[in-house]
Motif scaffolding. Sequence first.
Motif, PDB file in Angstrom:
ATOM      1  N   GLU A  47       0.400  -2.276  -1.805  1.00 44.39           N
ATOM      2  CA  GLU A  47       0.891  -3.443  -1.087  1.00 44.39           C
ATOM      3  C   GLU A  47      -0.187  -4.503  -1.002  1.00 44.39           C
ATOM      4  OE1 GLU A  47       2.395  -2.131   2.635  1.00 44.39           O
ATOM      5  OE2 GLU A  47       4.050  -1.023   1.724  1.00 44.39           O
ATOM      6  N   PHE A  74       2.309  12.449  -1.149  1.00 39.52           N
ATOM      7  CA  PHE A  74       2.628  13.143  -2.398  1.00 39.52           C
ATOM      8  C   PHE A  74       2.321  14.623  -2.224  1.00 39.52           C
ATOM      9  CE2 PHE A  74      -1.821  12.071  -2.890  1.00 39.52           C
ATOM     10  CZ  PHE A  74      -2.378  13.182  -3.496  1.00 39.52           C
ATOM     11  N   ASN A  87      -0.244   1.118   4.914  1.00 39.07           N
ATOM     12  CA  ASN A  87       0.430   1.625   3.725  1.00 39.07           C
ATOM     13  C   ASN A  87      -0.023   3.044   3.428  1.00 39.07           C
ATOM     14  OD1 ASN A  87       1.662   2.037   1.278  1.00 39.07           O
ATOM     15  ND2 ASN A  87       0.251   0.707   0.135  1.00 39.07           N
ATOM     16  N   MET A  93      -3.456   3.892   1.274  1.00 38.14           N
ATOM     17  CA  MET A  93      -3.639   3.024   0.104  1.00 38.14           C
ATOM     18  C   MET A  93      -4.293   1.687   0.459  1.00 38.14           C
ATOM     19  SD  MET A  93      -2.971   4.549  -2.658  1.00 38.14           S
ATOM     20  CE  MET A  93      -2.688   3.301  -3.915  1.00 38.14           C
ATOM     21  N   LEU A 140       1.871   5.868  -6.554  1.00 43.43           N
ATOM     22  CA  LEU A 140       1.430   5.398  -5.241  1.00 43.43           C
ATOM     23  C   LEU A 140       1.616   3.886  -5.180  1.00 43.43           C
ATOM     24  CD1 LEU A 140      -1.848   7.518  -5.131  1.00 43.43           C
ATOM     25  CD2 LEU A 140       0.292   8.028  -3.952  1.00 43.43           C
ATOM     26  N   ARG A 141       2.411   3.426  -4.207  1.00 42.04           N
ATOM     27  CA  ARG A 141       2.719   2.004  -4.128  1.00 42.04           C
ATOM     28  C   ARG A 141       1.517   1.226  -3.589  1.00 42.04           C
ATOM     29  NH1 ARG A 141       6.502   2.213  -0.711  1.00 42.04           N
ATOM     30  NH2 ARG A 141       5.672   0.984   1.014  1.00 42.04           N
ATOM     31  N   HIS A 180       2.630  -0.064  -8.694  1.00 47.10           N
ATOM     32  CA  HIS A 180       2.329   1.329  -8.364  1.00 47.10           C
ATOM     33  C   HIS A 180       1.204   1.828  -9.260  1.00 47.10           C
ATOM     34  CE1 HIS A 180       6.281   1.028  -6.523  1.00 47.10           C
ATOM     35  NE2 HIS A 180       6.122   2.243  -5.978  1.00 47.10           N
ATOM     36  N   GLN A 199       0.936   6.545   1.735  1.00 44.46           N
ATOM     37  CA  GLN A 199       1.826   7.101   0.721  1.00 44.46           C
ATOM     38  C   GLN A 199       1.649   8.616   0.713  1.00 44.46           C
ATOM     39  OE1 GLN A 199       3.512   4.963  -1.996  1.00 44.46           O
ATOM     40  NE2 GLN A 199       3.322   3.654  -0.202  1.00 44.46           N
TER      41      GLN A 199
END
Lengths: 293, 371
Positions: free
Chosen positions: B270, B309, B305, B356, B267-268, B254, B307
């Motif tokens: 991948e 927030f 992906n 992402m 924030l992941r 992350h 994310q």
Amino acid sequence: MAVASSDTAIRTSRITRAFIYLFLLLFALFYLLPFGIMLVNSLKPLSEITGGNMIALPREWTIEPWLSAWSTAQIGVQPTGLRPYFINSLMMAIPAVILSTVVGALNGYVLTKWRFRGDTIIFGMLLFSCFIPFQIVLIPMARILGILQIAGTTPGLIMVHFVYGIGFTTLYFRNYYAAFPTELVRAAQIDGAGFFQIFWRIMLPSSGPIIAVSFIWQFTNIWNDFLFGASFASGDAAPMTVALNNLVNSSTGVREYNVHFAGAIMAAAPTLLVYIVAGRYFVRGLMAGSVKG
Amino acid sequence: MGFLDIDNVTKSYGAVEVLHRVDISVEEGEFLVLVGPSGCGKSTLLNMIAGLEGITSGEIKIKDRVMNGVHPSKRNIAMVFQSYALYPNMTVGQNITFGLEMHGTPKEERDKAMKEVAQLLQIEPLLTRKPGQLSGGQRQRVAMGRALVRNPDVFLFDEPLSNLDAKLRVDMRTEIKKLHQRLGTTIVYVTHDQIEAMTLSTRIAVMYDGYVQQLGTPKEIYDSPANLFVATFMGSPAMNVLPAKLVERNGALHAVLTGAEGQEIALRIENAPAAYQSYKDADVFLGIRPEAITDPEGADRNARNIQGFTNGVTVTEPAGADTFVTMTLSGKDCIARMRADADVHPGQPFEFAVNMDKAVLFDPKTEERIG
């Protein structure tokens, strides 16, 4: 229709305006006075000058003094008039002006568009030659003219004026060409134009104003020069200025003032003519060369 | 071997090296754009290809022929200058054919070539005029005509559009692109305008400080910038570069940022490249393009992906087609590019969506992209 206003910030009444113009007119007349007197007296018989008022208009108009000054007056010992010397001056001034202008243009072109190591030093030295007083040049130049065996001849005088003029013409052309876009030269190079083709086809056609400056400056200086003429070209090869001096200083007979006046106008006429014909280019070219450069 | 090879080329003025070992190989029909800020060496490189400046070391080859020391007129190149450099004393027609004349082409051929080019560029009515009587756009066309008529191997353009007003610039840009597609010529084009670079080129060389920072297709340059300079130079508004910490949680890496109120935003990441592992628990710069941050509804449907927030909005700037939203992330201003009708209000918290897939990481010390 809107017209640009000629009003100044200060409001001027008609009377003030009239005074201004009157004042200007008086000054203009004042400056024209010497030439007027020369002209008037060159058209009088000698008796009217010796016997009367220099400023008065001729009672009896005559062109006799002009004819005499041109073809029969005593110059030194020969009664040749000024004509052969006028031709001498033309034969000297025209080649010298053309040569120095061409070389100045080439110098300016090389010094701005074909920069090389030490070019600023060379330009500095050329510039320095503009400030060398005439008197310093006299003796070395006499020696060189002697070695080249052209002392006392018109070609000798041409060389003196040509060499002496290079500094000035180079200065003019270098400053003018400094403002000339280098991209044009590069484009011409890519187009395949050589050194002289670029000069001839690209640079010179855009050099009208500065050619006029160089031409007027050189012509006026060379035509009016007395020192070099008196030093390096004696007798039959003397230029107009020296001949005029000889005419005025001839010691035999009476002093024919009317003939002297006519001769003096003849000596001044070519430079006057050049200014009238090309004068406006002179100012334009000087501005283009100095302000942008 | 390419069509135009720039092989380990350097340029020095005295002891100062201004161009360091440039290595670019251009294929036939490519449109290479050299882009960079003033003084990066891009024009110098172009002039070296043209032969207007000497090469200090290395080789420039066109069609496998070494060009070092070859006169500009013998390289079979043509150049369009920034100021157009039209000869002011010649008519448009004479300007166009001057190069042919200098190369000794007979008059009939010159006239024929001139007619073809004039037709192509639609400047036939101007042929008898002088450059002083033309508008900026017309001069631009004539300058291109002068280059085209020579039928050169390589066209060189030196910031040809920078003297035009904004609208004309866009028109001429399209025109140049059309011309390239129609004629399939090899072009090297210098500009400082990154939009010109992106739109025109088949490949871009981003230059800075005498180095080629990155050479690649517009997509490579835009999506995977080699370093921070390329990332921030290309794209408008510039890529957001945010200080972040890389940590592992639940078996995935992350990027951890700080929100406007000091809250943690993780924030992941991948499909992380292997290189990311060595930066675990270290500080990095997270690079995200403004268009990769949107409202949840406006997010890219093809992204794998996304994310979310929540963060406070500082400023909104409606620009017609888009709305630019500024927020504070990790102490920096971060710009997001939203749909025009996104419901965003300054001073209020808003739920953002980050794609992402498009995020890149940079090493804070070397400023190089990681992975």
